[in-house]
Enzyme design. Structure first.
Site, short mmCIF file in Angstrom:
data_model
loop_
_atom_site.label_atom_id
_atom_site.label_comp_id
_atom_site.label_asym_id
_atom_site.label_seq_id
_atom_site.Cartn_x
_atom_site.Cartn_y
_atom_site.Cartn_z
N ARG A 1 0.86 -1.18 0.00
CA ARG A 1 0.00 0.00 0.00
C ARG A 1 0.90 1.23 0.00
O ARG A 1 1.90 1.27 0.72
CB ARG A 1 -0.89 -0.03 1.24
CG ARG A 1 -2.09 0.85 1.19
CD ARG A 1 -3.06 0.38 2.27
NE ARG A 1 -4.26 1.20 2.30
CZ ARG A 1 -5.42 0.77 2.74
NH1 ARG A 1 -5.54 -0.48 3.19
NH2 ARG A 1 -6.47 1.56 2.77
N CYS A 2 0.53 2.21 -0.77
CA CYS A 2 1.38 3.40 -0.86
C CYS A 2 1.47 4.13 0.47
O CYS A 2 2.42 4.88 0.71
CB CYS A 2 0.88 4.33 -1.96
SG CYS A 2 -0.84 4.80 -1.80
#
Length: 233
Positions: A24-25
């Protein structure tokens, strides 16, 4: 910070680092902790991480699902090797796992990480978290801003002065206070600064401004001429 609710912080770190296998960023890949509480915080994180169950990500009983493919699995393993070679201490995980067919990596924790190490500077996109010690608030901010990215950040503290200082000084498009780095609200603008993302932010509800022509309207109920910026009554 040293005045944080440690149990709440551990909840946020575990969820941010491992909840989506780190893919996930906004995943929590670095934990910068005040040196006074780092030993206690590290112990709690390690103990909680040991209880996480790997498996099918569609099942409610699963804590950590698979990563996307084999090349990403190898990339994560490569970063673990880099971390060890640079002097970081791998205290948990660090291996490819086989709970069932698929691409699984053990939730992994490094201690004795310095801000200049590759595992603290680059995006791994895997279930790997680095614990970094800071002497005080200012040094923590310095370490937080030492990377070229600036998307999501978080501070755990009971001191609202420090919370607002973090909002001002952390170079990131998102800052959470006493909450994990993941879970942005879709109605709010989402995006980062520095080398994070491309172009403008995902606008949320402010996207309507792109399709809006603004008209300025004046109503005068006085019944007499108003000389703008001259009359003061």
């Amino acid at each position: 910070m040293d005045d944080a609710d440690l149990d709440l912080a551990v909840d946020g770190i575990i969820w941010g680092a491992f909840g989506t296998s780190g893919q996930r960023c906004t995943a929590a890949s670095r934990v910068i902790a005040h040196e006074k509480i780092l030993p206690a915080l590290s112990k709690k994180i390690i103990e909680r991480t040991k209880t996480l169950k790997l498996g099918n990500g569609l099942l409610e009983t699963t804590d950590v699902g698979p990563v996307i493919n084999n090349s990403q699995l190898e990339k994560i393993a490569g970063y673990v090797d880099i971390g060890k070679n640079e002097g970081a201490k791998l205290v948990l995980g660090g291996k490819i796992a086989k709970p069932l067919p698929g691409y699984f990596f053990e939730p992994s924790i490094f201690t004795d990480v310095t801000p200049d190490m590759h595992i603290a500077q680059e995006e791994i996109f895997g279930p790997v978290v680095s614990l970094i010690s800071a002497e005080n608030f200012d040094e923590a901010i310095k370490f937080a801003n030492s990377v070229e990215y600036g998307l999501s950040s978080s501070i755990y503290t009971g001191n609202m002065r420090n919370a607002f200082k973090a909002i001002e000084k952390i170079e990131a498009g998102i800052t959470y206070i006493n909450a994990s780095t993941i879970g942005a609200e879709i109605h709010l603008p989402f995006g980062g600064i520095k080398s994070t993302g491309n172009g403008t932010r995902e606008a949320g509800t402010t996207a309507i401004e792109e399709f809006t022509e603004i008209k300025t309207v004046y109503f005068d109920y006085s019944g007499k001429l108003q000389k703008a910026q001259i009359d003061i009554e």
